[in-house]
Design a protein around this motif. Structure first.
Motif, short mmCIF file in Angstrom:
data_model
loop_
_atom_site.label_atom_id
_atom_site.label_comp_id
_atom_site.label_asym_id
_atom_site.label_seq_id
_atom_site.Cartn_x
_atom_site.Cartn_y
_atom_site.Cartn_z
N THR A 216 0.84 -1.20 0.00
CA THR A 216 0.00 0.00 0.00
C THR A 216 0.88 1.25 0.00
OG1 THR A 216 -1.82 -1.11 1.15
CG2 THR A 216 -1.77 1.29 1.27
N ARG A 217 1.90 1.28 0.85
CA ARG A 217 2.81 2.43 0.88
C ARG A 217 3.57 2.59 -0.43
NH1 ARG A 217 6.65 1.29 4.78
NH2 ARG A 217 5.72 -0.69 5.34
N MET A 218 3.95 1.48 -1.03
CA MET A 218 4.64 1.53 -2.32
C MET A 218 3.71 2.05 -3.42
SD MET A 218 6.80 -2.06 -2.16
CE MET A 218 7.73 -1.82 -3.69
N MET A 219 2.47 1.58 -3.41
CA MET A 219 1.49 2.05 -4.40
C MET A 219 1.33 3.57 -4.28
SD MET A 219 -0.20 -0.54 -6.15
CE MET A 219 -1.86 0.06 -6.47
N GLU A 220 1.18 4.04 -3.06
CA GLU A 220 1.01 5.48 -2.84
C GLU A 220 2.24 6.25 -3.28
OE1 GLU A 220 -0.02 5.31 1.31
OE2 GLU A 220 -2.17 5.27 0.87
N ALA A 221 3.42 5.76 -2.93
CA ALA A 221 4.66 6.45 -3.29
C ALA A 221 4.87 6.48 -4.80
CB ALA A 221 5.85 5.78 -2.61
N ARG A 222 4.43 5.44 -5.48
CA ARG A 222 4.57 5.36 -6.93
C ARG A 222 3.44 6.08 -7.67
NH1 ARG A 222 9.75 4.29 -7.00
NH2 ARG A 222 10.34 2.11 -7.00
N GLY A 223 2.45 6.52 -6.93
CA GLY A 223 1.35 7.27 -7.54
C GLY A 223 0.26 6.42 -8.14
N TYR A 224 0.18 5.16 -7.74
CA TYR A 224 -0.88 4.29 -8.25
C TYR A 224 -2.11 4.40 -7.36
CZ TYR A 224 2.49 2.10 -11.34
OH TYR A 224 3.44 1.88 -12.31
N PRO A 225 -3.29 4.41 -7.96
CA PRO A 225 -4.51 4.46 -7.15
C PRO A 225 -4.74 3.14 -6.41
CG PRO A 225 -5.07 4.24 -9.48
CD PRO A 225 -3.58 4.41 -9.39
N LEU A 226 -5.37 3.23 -5.26
CA LEU A 226 -5.65 2.04 -4.46
C LEU A 226 -7.01 1.45 -4.77
CD1 LEU A 226 -4.27 3.22 -1.00
CD2 LEU A 226 -3.09 1.94 -2.82
N ASN A 227 -7.77 2.14 -5.58
CA ASN A 227 -9.06 1.61 -6.03
C ASN A 227 -9.27 2.02 -7.48
OD1 ASN A 227 -10.13 4.29 -5.93
ND2 ASN A 227 -10.39 4.01 -3.74
N GLU A 228 -10.23 1.39 -8.09
CA GLU A 228 -10.47 1.64 -9.51
C GLU A 228 -11.71 2.51 -9.67
OE1 GLU A 228 -10.38 -0.91 -13.64
OE2 GLU A 228 -10.73 -1.95 -11.78
N ASP A 229 -11.50 3.71 -10.14
CA ASP A 229 -12.58 4.63 -10.43
C ASP A 229 -12.96 4.43 -11.89
OD1 ASP A 229 -14.31 6.73 -10.89
OD2 ASP A 229 -12.92 8.29 -10.23
N GLU A 230 -14.21 4.06 -12.12
CA GLU A 230 -14.62 3.75 -13.50
C GLU A 230 -14.49 4.96 -14.43
OE1 GLU A 230 -19.37 4.13 -13.69
OE2 GLU A 230 -18.65 2.54 -12.36
N ASN A 231 -14.43 6.15 -13.88
CA ASN A 231 -14.31 7.35 -14.71
C ASN A 231 -12.86 7.74 -14.98
OD1 ASN A 231 -17.12 7.69 -14.81
ND2 ASN A 231 -17.09 8.68 -12.81
N ALA A 232 -11.94 7.08 -14.30
CA ALA A 232 -10.53 7.44 -14.46
C ALA A 232 -9.85 6.42 -15.38
CB ALA A 232 -9.83 7.45 -13.11
N GLU A 233 -8.90 6.93 -16.14
CA GLU A 233 -8.11 6.05 -16.99
C GLU A 233 -6.85 5.68 -16.21
OE1 GLU A 233 -5.75 6.24 -21.20
OE2 GLU A 233 -7.64 7.33 -21.03
N LEU A 234 -6.65 4.38 -16.01
CA LEU A 234 -5.50 3.91 -15.25
C LEU A 234 -4.31 3.69 -16.17
CD1 LEU A 234 -7.28 1.26 -13.00
CD2 LEU A 234 -6.63 3.57 -12.38
N THR A 235 -3.14 4.16 -15.74
CA THR A 235 -1.93 3.97 -16.52
C THR A 235 -1.55 2.50 -16.56
OG1 THR A 235 -1.18 6.13 -15.79
CG2 THR A 235 0.47 4.69 -16.74
N GLU A 236 -1.58 1.85 -15.44
CA GLU A 236 -1.25 0.43 -15.31
C GLU A 236 -2.41 -0.27 -14.59
OE1 GLU A 236 1.53 -1.20 -16.29
OE2 GLU A 236 2.68 0.54 -16.97
N PRO A 237 -3.52 -0.52 -15.30
CA PRO A 237 -4.70 -1.06 -14.62
C PRO A 237 -4.47 -2.41 -13.95
CG PRO A 237 -5.00 -1.09 -17.01
CD PRO A 237 -3.74 -0.35 -16.73
N GLU A 238 -3.58 -3.23 -14.50
CA GLU A 238 -3.36 -4.55 -13.90
C GLU A 238 -2.72 -4.43 -12.52
OE1 GLU A 238 0.14 -3.48 -16.35
OE2 GLU A 238 -1.97 -3.57 -16.83
N ILE A 239 -1.91 -3.41 -12.30
CA ILE A 239 -1.32 -3.22 -10.97
C ILE A 239 -2.41 -2.86 -9.96
CG2 ILE A 239 0.19 -1.71 -9.59
CD1 ILE A 239 2.13 -1.71 -11.94
N THR A 240 -3.27 -1.92 -10.32
CA THR A 240 -4.35 -1.54 -9.42
C THR A 240 -5.30 -2.71 -9.19
OG1 THR A 240 -4.19 0.78 -10.07
CG2 THR A 240 -6.26 0.08 -9.05
N ARG A 241 -5.64 -3.43 -10.22
CA ARG A 241 -6.57 -4.57 -10.08
C ARG A 241 -5.96 -5.69 -9.24
NH1 ARG A 241 -8.19 -3.73 -16.23
NH2 ARG A 241 -9.67 -2.03 -15.88
#
Length: 111
Positions: free
Chosen positions: A38-63
């Motif tokens: 979780t801390r690594m995700m935050e530090a790297r700027g990855y979202p912790l949940n999937e917002d259907e309105n947002a485009e994810l750069t690396e969706p597989e990481i968030t999923r």
């Protein structure tokens, strides 16, 4: 200001203990892995949940994070825990750790 690579060094040191614990007592170690990832995700700027309105750069990481985190939450629930889910969470956290260590603002910099 923290020097590039400091986070990676700290993460690597912390992960070494967590990875051993994931092999020895995965149910107890999954919350530790979840905290670090979780801390690594935050530090790297990855979202912790999937917002259907947002485009994810690396969706597989968030999923993958969401799937692993759901198992982590299930550990604290009174429901019976499927050992297959525990094994899946261990693999997801290991994969996430490796991927997050290799991606981000200081990825590739010496730790």
């Amino acid at each position: 200001m923290q020097e590039p690579g400091i986070d990676e060094y700290d993460w690597s040191s912390e992960w070494a203990d967590i990875d051993d614990a994931l092999s020895d007592s995965p149910v107890e170690a999954i919350p530790l892995a979840d905290d670090l990832v979780t801390r690594m995700m935050e530090a790297r700027g990855y979202p912790l949940n999937e917002d259907e309105n947002a485009e994810l750069t690396e969706p597989e990481i968030t999923r993958s994070y969401i799937a692993a985190h759901q198992i982590r939450v299930a550990i604290d629930s009174p429901e019976a825990l499927d050992l297959g889910d525990v094994a899946a969470a261990v693999e997801l956290y290991r994969e996430l750790y490796e991927r997050l260590l290799d991606y981000g603002p200081t990825a590739g910099a010496p730790a």
